[in-house]
Design a protein around this motif. Structure first.
Motif, PDB file in Angstrom:
ATOM      1  N   GLY A  90       0.787  -1.219   0.000  1.00  0.00           N
ATOM      2  CA  GLY A  90       0.000   0.000   0.000  1.00  0.00           C
ATOM      3  C   GLY A  90       0.822   1.274   0.000  1.00  0.00           C
ATOM      4  N   SER A  91       0.106   2.378   0.093  1.00  0.00           N
ATOM      5  CA  SER A  91       0.765   3.670   0.149  1.00  0.00           C
ATOM      6  C   SER A  91       1.458   3.863   1.487  1.00  0.00           C
ATOM      7  N   THR A  92       1.104   3.032   2.448  1.00  0.00           N
ATOM      8  CA  THR A  92       1.795   3.065   3.737  1.00  0.00           C
ATOM      9  C   THR A  92       3.295   2.901   3.508  1.00  0.00           C
ATOM     10  N   ASN A  95       4.807   5.904   1.463  1.00  0.00           N
ATOM     11  CA  ASN A  95       5.117   7.113   2.234  1.00  0.00           C
ATOM     12  C   ASN A  95       6.411   6.930   3.015  1.00  0.00           C
ATOM     13  N   HIS A 116      -1.386  11.001   6.863  1.00  0.00           N
ATOM     14  CA  HIS A 116      -1.691   9.636   7.307  1.00  0.00           C
ATOM     15  C   HIS A 116      -0.656   9.148   8.325  1.00  0.00           C
ATOM     16  N   THR A 168       0.170  16.026   1.646  1.00  0.00           N
ATOM     17  CA  THR A 168      -0.865  15.011   1.430  1.00  0.00           C
ATOM     18  C   THR A 168      -1.966  15.647   0.603  1.00  0.00           C
ATOM     19  N   TYR A 172      -9.089  12.835   2.030  1.00  0.00           N
ATOM     20  CA  TYR A 172      -9.925  11.632   1.845  1.00  0.00           C
ATOM     21  C   TYR A 172     -11.172  11.938   1.011  1.00  0.00           C
ATOM     22  N   ASP A 196       1.885  12.534  -0.937  1.00  0.00           N
ATOM     23  CA  ASP A 196       1.025  11.381  -0.686  1.00  0.00           C
ATOM     24  C   ASP A 196      -0.269  11.630  -1.456  1.00  0.00           C
ATOM     25  N   ALA A 198      -2.434   9.249  -2.239  1.00  0.00           N
ATOM     26  CA  ALA A 198      -3.081   7.937  -2.089  1.00  0.00           C
ATOM     27  C   ALA A 198      -4.458   7.927  -2.749  1.00  0.00           C
ATOM     28  N   HIS A 199      -5.156   9.061  -2.677  1.00  0.00           N
ATOM     29  CA  HIS A 199      -6.528   9.102  -3.208  1.00  0.00           C
ATOM     30  C   HIS A 199      -6.604   9.672  -4.622  1.00  0.00           C
ATOM     31  N   SER A 224      -2.460   5.036  -4.139  1.00  0.00           N
ATOM     32  CA  SER A 224      -3.055   3.720  -3.841  1.00  0.00           C
ATOM     33  C   SER A 224      -3.890   3.285  -5.036  1.00  0.00           C
ATOM     34  N   HIS A 226      -5.307   0.603  -5.280  1.00  0.00           N
ATOM     35  CA  HIS A 226      -6.461  -0.143  -4.772  1.00  0.00           C
ATOM     36  C   HIS A 226      -7.571   0.754  -4.250  1.00  0.00           C
ATOM     37  N   LYS A 227      -7.294   2.047  -4.037  1.00  0.00           N
ATOM     38  CA  LYS A 227      -8.345   2.903  -3.473  1.00  0.00           C
ATOM     39  C   LYS A 227      -9.299   3.400  -4.548  1.00  0.00           C
ATOM     40  N   SER A 236      -0.241  -0.389  -4.683  1.00  0.00           N
ATOM     41  CA  SER A 236       0.000   1.048  -4.829  1.00  0.00           C
ATOM     42  C   SER A 236       1.155   1.243  -5.795  1.00  0.00           C
TER      43      SER A 236
HETATM   44  C1  LIG Z   1      -3.992   9.952   2.730  1.00  0.00           C
HETATM   45  C2  LIG Z   1      -3.610   8.518   2.904  1.00  0.00           C
HETATM   46  N1  LIG Z   1      -2.324   8.162   2.746  1.00  0.00           N
HETATM   47  C3  LIG Z   1      -1.918   6.888   2.885  1.00  0.00           C
HETATM   48  C4  LIG Z   1      -2.812   5.902   3.219  1.00  0.00           C
HETATM   49  C5  LIG Z   1      -2.318   4.500   3.348  1.00  0.00           C
HETATM   50  O1  LIG Z   1      -2.656   3.830   2.174  1.00  0.00           O
HETATM   51  P1  LIG Z   1      -2.680   2.244   2.031  1.00  0.00           P
HETATM   52  O2  LIG Z   1      -3.966   1.783   2.616  1.00  0.00           O
HETATM   53  O3  LIG Z   1      -2.634   2.051   0.532  1.00  0.00           O
HETATM   54  O4  LIG Z   1      -1.484   1.695   2.720  1.00  0.00           O
HETATM   55  C6  LIG Z   1      -4.165   6.225   3.393  1.00  0.00           C
HETATM   56  C7  LIG Z   1      -5.130   5.175   3.772  1.00  0.00           C
HETATM   57  O5  LIG Z   1      -6.270   5.395   4.031  1.00  0.00           O
HETATM   58  C8  LIG Z   1      -4.568   7.570   3.230  1.00  0.00           C
HETATM   59  O6  LIG Z   1      -5.847   7.924   3.400  1.00  0.00           O
END
Ligand SMILES: Cc1ncc(COP(=O)(O)O)c(C=O)c1O
Length: 486
Positions: A90-92, A95, A116, A168, A172, A196, A198-199, A224, A226-227, A236
């Motif tokens: 993931g984006s976790t 980042n 995040h 970021t 969301y 970031d 992610a969205h 992400s 997957h999001k 991601s």
């Molecule tokens: C702004 C943001 N960055 C990073 C993440 C982490 O993403 P991932 O679930 O792909 O690890 C999230 C997850 O909700 C997010 O909202």
């Protein structure tokens, strides 16, 4: 320009399966032979046949020289990046890799405060010394968006020692900043900028969506898949946009952070999701935008509900809006977003993405069914109708607290001796937990900060109104960890 119809990784997986080799290697389920029949019947055989590892001809994520390399190059070209890395955590992990590959221990780094928790993880892992960018508040919808241009300029000016900036964007709810402006400002001040996003993995593929940070020229961008696209969960991408970043260091950092046995199901999903977007993204996204716009229009005819759209853009806290995110402001019918989400779940069999005190959020993507949107709107009509004439017991929430004083750096508080105190008794103590009411997922306290009365009031209010206080060890969220006094 390569042929974006190609799916080199997916093709190689299929060719490998067709060879029907005598397998004596991981994974231990041996192409599904060892899997219990209940699971095999439910999932289907191809899932297990495709769950391969670095076998002959299938390349290796951490040292790609064949089909993974080719699939990543196609992704880079599709997104207009210099390089793209597929991520399986993931984006976790994206980042964390962005920060760990650009900042050395003890560096100062400018970070957007409403980021995040994975960003905070990187601050702790690399013992960094953050400087926060406070975000503006969307007063109508009561959530934070992005730092103002004025705040950004001030922080850059006051902190020439911080060579890296982390933003970021979008939030969301799809609220986006003028990202090109921030990238340009950071670069002209001689800083690297990491985003970031992610969205925003879909932004690049439709002109009516906000600008992607990759297109804006950011140095590194995480998305992400997957999001908002059709990647499997945990997929991601990390895109590099400039030569200000050491590509090899990024690769070795990812090797440290991610599994040495990356899932080939996830890599296949990334390969195909890229192809789908590159070939057909605009049409697919147009359908999603039309579906969401039509839904917004219908929701806005329901008394008491309000679904904001692009008309709100170009204001202080809202520069642009992702039209595929369907935010509905519900507090005028006398219920919190949390309550509406629960009613949708329990009484109407409708599952949305999230809720907060004032809003609910539904995702409309390239996969959303019209029947699901119809069920959602019909449920909202019914809920609003039943609320008509009823009094509201809602109280106004306390304001989102400002950034408290940082007494210790996050990593110092994280490793300090701690004790547990009642939330109400924690005012004036140094917090040792990253407390993030979810939704919306914005940290209220970061390890090392002085707990304030405002923060406690906000957290207690959020807790008592149904938010999950993530990051807090105490399951009832009545106690908080603070740094032990000597
Ligand atoms: C702004 C943001 N960055 C990073 C993440 C982490 O993403 P991932 O679930 O792909 O690890 C999230 C997850 O909700 C997010 O909202």
């Amino acid at each position: 320009m390569r042929d974006q119809n190609r799916t080199p990784f997916f093709d190689a997986v299929q060719s490998y399966i067709a060879k029907n080799r005598a397998g004596l290697h991981m994974p231990g389920h041996m192409a599904g032979q060892g899997v219990h029949k209940r699971l095999k019947e439910f999932w289907g055989e191809n899932v297990f046949l495709s769950d391969l590892t670095e076998v002959e001809g299938l390349d290796y994520l951490h040292r790609p020289i064949g089909v993974v390399k080719e699939a990543q190059e196609l992704a880079a070209e599709a997104y207009g990046a210099r390089d793209s890395f597929f991520l399986v955590n993931g984006s976790t992990v994206g980042n964390q890799a962005m920060i760990l590959s650009t900042c050395a221990p003890n560096d100062r780094v400018i970070v957007q405060r409403n980021s995040h928790r994975s960003m905070y993880g990187a601050l702790i892992l690399n013992e960094l010394r953050p400087i926060y960018l406070e975000a503006e508040e969307d007063r109508l919808l009561q959530f934070q968006t992005f730092p103002s241009k004025k705040t950004f300029a001030r922080i850059l000016r006051d902190h020439p020692e911080a060579k890296t900036v982390f933003l970021t964007n979008p939030n969301y709810f799809g609220i986006s900043a003028d990202i090109a402006y921030y990238v340009e400002k950071a670069h002209s001040a001689g800083r690297r900028i990491l985003v970031d996003e992610a969205h925003g993995s879909h932004f690049h593929f439709h002109p009516d969506l906000p600008t992607s940070a990759v297109d804006a020229g950011a140095d590194m961008v995480v998305q992400s898949t997957h999001k908002t696209l059709a990647g499997l969960t945990q997929t991601s991408m990390l895109h590099l946009g400039s030569r200000r970043v050491d590509r090899e260091l990024v690769r070795t950092t990812l090797t440290m952070l991610e599994s040495s046995s990356p899932s080939y199901l996830l890599i296949t999903a990334l390969d195909v999701a890229r192809m789908q977007m590159a070939v057909n993204g605009r049409d697919l996204l147009q359908r999603a935008i039309d579906l969401a716009e039509d839904a917004r229009h219908r929701i806005n005819t329901i008394e008491g509900l309000f679904a904001p759209g692009r008309e709100r853009s170009r204001s202080d806290a809202v520069y642009d809006v992702d039209l595929t995110k369907l935010t509905v402001h519900v507090s005028r019918i006398g219920l919190t977003g949390f309550q509406v989400e629960e009613i949708l779940n329990e009484d109407y069999n409708v599952e949305i993405e999230l809720s907060d005190l004032e809003n609910i959020l539904a995702f409309v993507t390239i996969g959303t069914r019209k029947e699901a949107v119809d069920a959602f709107i019909e449920a909202l009509e019914d809920i609003a109708r039943k609320r008509r004439g009823k009094s509201s017991s809602l109280t106004s929430p306390p304001p989102i607290p400002g950034i408290p004083e940082m007494v210790l750096f996050p990593f110092e508080a994280y490793y300090a001796k701690k004790e547990r105190v009642r939330m109400e008794d924690s005012v004036g103590r140094i917090v040792a937990e990253l407390v993030t009411p979810y939704p919306p997922g914005i940290p209220i306290t970061v390890p090392g900060e002085m707990m304030t009365k405002e923060s406690v009031e906000y957290m207690v209010y959020m807790r008592d109104h149904g938010a999950d206080l993530q990051g807090i060890q105490d399951k009832t969220a009545h106690y908080v960890q603070v740094v032990k006094e000597r």
